[in-house]
Design a protein around this motif. Structure first.
Motif, PDB file in Angstrom:
ATOM      1  N   TYR A 134       0.741  -1.104   0.111  1.00 53.18           N
ATOM      2  CA  TYR A 134       0.077  -0.109   0.156  1.00 53.18           C
ATOM      3  C   TYR A 134       1.041   1.133  -0.082  1.00 53.18           C
ATOM      4  O   TYR A 134       1.699   1.445   0.820  1.00 53.18           O
ATOM      5  N   LYS A 135       0.545   2.292  -0.885  1.00 47.43           N
ATOM      6  CA  LYS A 135       1.152   3.658  -0.655  1.00 47.43           C
ATOM      7  C   LYS A 135       0.761   4.341   0.551  1.00 47.43           C
ATOM      8  O   LYS A 135       1.536   5.167   0.822  1.00 47.43           O
ATOM      9  N   SER A 136      -0.549   4.195   0.789  1.00 48.69           N
ATOM     10  CA  SER A 136      -1.048   4.905   2.255  1.00 48.69           C
ATOM     11  C   SER A 136      -1.872   4.161   2.838  1.00 48.69           C
ATOM     12  O   SER A 136      -2.470   3.123   2.221  1.00 48.69           O
ATOM     13  N   VAL A 137      -2.358   4.605   4.095  1.00 47.80           N
ATOM     14  CA  VAL A 137      -3.079   3.642   4.912  1.00 47.80           C
ATOM     15  C   VAL A 137      -4.788   3.551   4.279  1.00 47.80           C
ATOM     16  O   VAL A 137      -5.082   2.674   4.249  1.00 47.80           O
ATOM     17  N   GLU A 139      -5.454   3.228   1.238  1.00 42.78           N
ATOM     18  CA  GLU A 139      -5.775   2.077   0.423  1.00 42.78           C
ATOM     19  C   GLU A 139      -6.079   1.024   0.841  1.00 42.78           C
ATOM     20  O   GLU A 139      -6.709  -0.106   0.086  1.00 42.78           O
ATOM     21  N   ALA A 163       2.023   3.093   6.397  1.00 47.78           N
ATOM     22  CA  ALA A 163       2.419   2.505   5.552  1.00 47.78           C
ATOM     23  C   ALA A 163       3.859   2.815   4.898  1.00 47.78           C
ATOM     24  O   ALA A 163       3.979   3.880   4.372  1.00 47.78           O
TER      25      ALA A 163
END
Length: 181
Positions: A134-137, A139, A163
């Motif tokens: 994941y690029k960010s939480v 996602e 993340a």
């Protein structure tokens, strides 16, 4: 005495007598002795040798031996001096997010870390661990097949997620780290 061999062949008994010579007895004794020696040798610890190397000219008798020792020493120095440094990562900088604290790295932490968060393990935790990176939480809410209650449970713990970039050493163990009860 003679060696007596008794052979059963279909309902008939055959008896063969063969005299054992002195040479045969000696050979058998040597074979038994060799087997015993090999068995004992298998349990005896190897001897330790305290070897010392010296590169002083006084200890070496001839010029040729001195020069070959000097060349060997210089060769070892050259290899050590010009060998590239091994820049291995010894300590993972994000180790604190793998389950030892309150915050969990959703890209690298093992699925069992979510045991600390009631309601996530095993279903939601398995979905988070198996659908990264994941690029960010944020996602994690796009994981296919998530139900409304599962999203609500993830929302409850969202502040405890981070993340970080995936690290190959830890991503491989996200689902199964080999620890069994």
């Amino acid at each position: 005495g003679p060696l007596i061999l008794l052979i059963h062949h279909r309902s008939r008994k055959h008896i063969f007598q063969s005299p054992i010579t002195k040479t045969d007895r000696s050979t058998m004794k040597l074979a038994i002795l060799a087997i015993l020696a090999a068995t004992v040798a298998a349990f005896v610890p190897a001897a330790r040798h305290n070897m010392k190397t010296e590169l002083s000219a006084e200890k070496i008798t001839g010029r040729r031996e001195f020069m070959s020792g000097l060349a060997g020493g210089l060769g070892a120095f050259a290899i050590g001096a010009f060998a590239p440094a091994a820049n291995a990562i010894r300590d993972y900088e994000n180790i604190e997010y793998l389950g030892g604290g309150q915050v969990v790295d959703i890209n690298n932490a093992n699925v069992r870390v979510y045991l600390k968060m009631p309601g996530l393990y095993p279903t939601v935790a398995g979905k988070i661990a198996s659908n990264g990176p994941y690029k960010s939480v944020g996602e994690i809410y796009n994981i296919p097949g998530l139900t409304g209650p599962e999203k609500d449970m993830m929302k409850k713990y969202e502040s405890r997620f981070v993340a970080k970039s995936p690290a190959a050493d830890y991503v491989i163990d996200r689902i199964n780290n080999g620890l069994y009860r």
